[in-house]
Design an enzyme around this catalytic site. Structure first.
Site, PDB file in Angstrom:
ATOM      1  N   ASP A  35       0.848  -1.280   0.139  1.00 31.56           N
ATOM      2  CA  ASP A  35       0.014   0.007   0.128  1.00 31.56           C
ATOM      3  C   ASP A  35       0.823   1.159  -0.202  1.00 31.56           C
ATOM      4  O   ASP A  35       2.163   1.275  -0.231  1.00 31.56           O
ATOM      5  CB  ASP A  35      -1.069  -0.076   1.208  1.00 31.56           C
ATOM      6  CG  ASP A  35      -2.398   0.570   0.924  1.00 31.56           C
ATOM      7  OD1 ASP A  35      -2.301   1.374   0.004  1.00 31.56           O
ATOM      8  OD2 ASP A  35      -3.315   0.015   1.432  1.00 31.56           O
ATOM      9  N   ASP A  84      -9.735   4.099  -4.403  1.00 33.38           N
ATOM     10  CA  ASP A  84     -10.266   2.945  -4.101  1.00 33.38           C
ATOM     11  C   ASP A  84     -11.731   3.015  -4.545  1.00 33.38           C
ATOM     12  O   ASP A  84     -12.459   3.767  -4.666  1.00 33.38           O
ATOM     13  CB  ASP A  84     -10.238   2.827  -2.477  1.00 33.38           C
ATOM     14  CG  ASP A  84      -9.035   2.523  -2.062  1.00 33.38           C
ATOM     15  OD1 ASP A  84      -8.103   2.405  -2.557  1.00 33.38           O
ATOM     16  OD2 ASP A  84      -9.102   2.697  -0.622  1.00 33.38           O
TER      17      ASP A  84
END
Length: 492
Positions: free
Chosen positions: A152, A212
């Site tokens: 991430d 996202d």
């Protein structure tokens, strides 16, 4: 040309194919987009050993493993920090038997073991992360038998803002993973910051190309501030709808290649925020655009409709096609019949497939059902394949053989066998076992389940016509009549 220059040129040309292979598949993994399951969309931080292993067993029982959903990926919130010597350690309450045990159990089921960290000081949920500790953490992951790392972008200490900054930060883990000697698929999750499609292919197997996703078809959200036309977004955000991400992908899809894929984020199918037709769009377009297909729902409580979308082998075969050619948007038009969010558009998408085939998607994001058309002239002109205008094609509907609710219910209730050999499912239209026969071999063998239902044909320079529901898709395979056509890309 001088003899010495000719000699140098010959040497360069001799090694060029090797350079191309190394650039497109930097570690030999993910020759087609990876498939699997990740807990985040459905569970967030509510993770445990029981969740992973219980889900893994259902992935096997429901035939999902044998369709290609290989990786079981543990997302954030698993950690209890570091030991005195700096080694990452799992939360002993959530994972009482340790991470190597989880990996062993997944491997015994024929599945891959996916792990999560962040290229920052903390993960997104503020657990221990790996910036500056790449070698130590990579060695730890390898010792646990990890096969996949989702990496991430949170708390990155300001080491972003230019392509070189992000490249260097993510390359540190790439080098560390490869130095372990264990094949570990490397999935960057940097949300499209700093153009990862330009530098990701040389150091990773996939890279997120947007903020996202969330469980909405086209609802605008201020937390996803860039529209679908703003693919290079300074603040990618989150709560990005399916249509937002799809339209962003249209500009960068050309950057996908075998071994390195634009990642449109996990699939939301089954989480309840969209209609069945909208979920079909979601699955179809992630497949056609060659995004990784990562299930993001609770597999243990799936409905028959959800299972039948995830389990459509004719759609998955487009995603796993060995030609490794991503889709493109041929055209898009805005329409007057907008929905409650003021959104309304229609679009045509296409991609080349192996064996001379093509996949075509007519997306109706308008608020009413409509008849949509795709002319072969606009299709093949956009694809750069004008020679195909003299070819006739058979048309196969890739959703026409979708598993019925009754068949899916039987599988979910344990009353149907889906994990036999390829001979057990050979000739069926709804099931396929890619563990026994790869999609490449199945397509070459004209396996029925991979082709969809033949619904007609289209003449040279003709028009493909389909009735497409509101917020729906018509997804088709075009097969040349009289055998495979020879395309330039096939000859390379």
């Amino acid at each position: 040309m001088s003899p010495s220059l000719s000699s140098v040129l010959a040497q360069v040309l001799a090694v060029l194919p090797l350079l191309q292979v190394q650039a497109t598949v930097y570690n030999g993994l993910a020759s087609t987009p990876q498939m699997g399951w990740d807990n985040w969309n459905a569970f967030g931080c509510d993770v445990s050993e029981d969740l992973l292993l219980g889900t893994a067993q259902k992935i096997v029982d429901y035939g999902l493993r044998d369709l290609g959903y290989h990786y079981v990926i543990l997302d954030d919130c698993w950690s209890a920090g570091r030991t005195a010597d700096g080694t990452l350690q799992p939360n002993a309450t959530k994972f009482p038997n340790g991470m190597a045990y989880v990996g062993d159990q997944l491997h015994s089921l024929g599945l891959g073991w996916g792990m999560y960290s962040s290229a920052g000081l903390f993960t997104c949920a503020q657990y221990a992360a790996s910036l500056g500790r790449e070698k130590q953490d990579a060695a730890t992951f390898a010792s646990w038998g990890v096969d996949y790392l989702k990496y991430d972008n949170c708390f990155n200490a300001g080491q972003s803002g230019t392509a070189l900054n992000s490249y260097n930060r993510y390359n540190a883990m790439s080098v560390a993973l490869n130095e372990t000697g264990r094949p570990i698929l490397y999935s960057l999750c940097n949300w499209g910051e700093d153009g990862p499609w330009n530098w990701g292919p040389t150091i990773s197997n996939s890279w997120r190309m947007s903020g996202d996703v969330y469980d909405s078809f086209d609802r605008p959200d201020s937390r996803c501030p860039c529209s679908g036309d703003e693919y290079e977004c300074p603040l990618p955000g989150y709560h990005c709808s399916v249509m937002n991400i799809l339209n962003k992908m249209s500009a960068v899809s050309q950057k996908s290649l075998s071994g390195g894929w634009n990642d449109m984020d996990m699939l939301e199918v089954g989480n309840g925020g969209m209609t069945d037709d909208e979920y079909k769009v979601h699955m179809s377009m992630w497949a056609l655009m060659k995004s990784p297909l990562i299930i993001g729902t609770d597999v243990r409580t799936m409905t028959p409709a959800t299972l039948s979308i995830y389990s459509n082998p004719a759609v998955i075969a487009v995603n796993q096609d060995p030609l490794a050619s991503s889709g493109l948007r041929v055209w898009r038009y805005y329409v007057d019949d907008t929905d409650s969010y003021g959104q309304g558009e229609i679009s045509l998408w296409a991609t080349q497939l192996s064996g001379g085939d093509y996949a075509v998607a007519l997306v109706n994001a308008g608020n009413n059902s409509r008849v949509m058309n795709a002319t072969m002239t606009e299709l093949f002109t956009s694809l750069g394949e004008q020679s195909e205008l003299t070819q006739s094609f058979d048309v196969y509907d890739l959703w026409a053989n979708r598993m019925t609710d009754a068949e899916a219910s039987s599988i979910l209730n344990g009353n149907a066998t889906v994990n036999g050999t390829i001979m057990d499912v050979n000739g069926t239209t709804t099931q396929y076992n890619a563990t026994e026969m790869s999609y490449a071999d199945g397509l070459a063998n004209d396996e029925t389940a991979l082709l969809g239902m033949k619904t007609g044909s289209v003449a040279p320079m003709g028009t493909l016509t389909a009735s497409v529901p509101r917020h729906g898709v018509g997804l088709f395979r075009l097969r040349p009549q009289g055998g495979s056509s020879m395309r330039k890309r096939d000859e390379l």
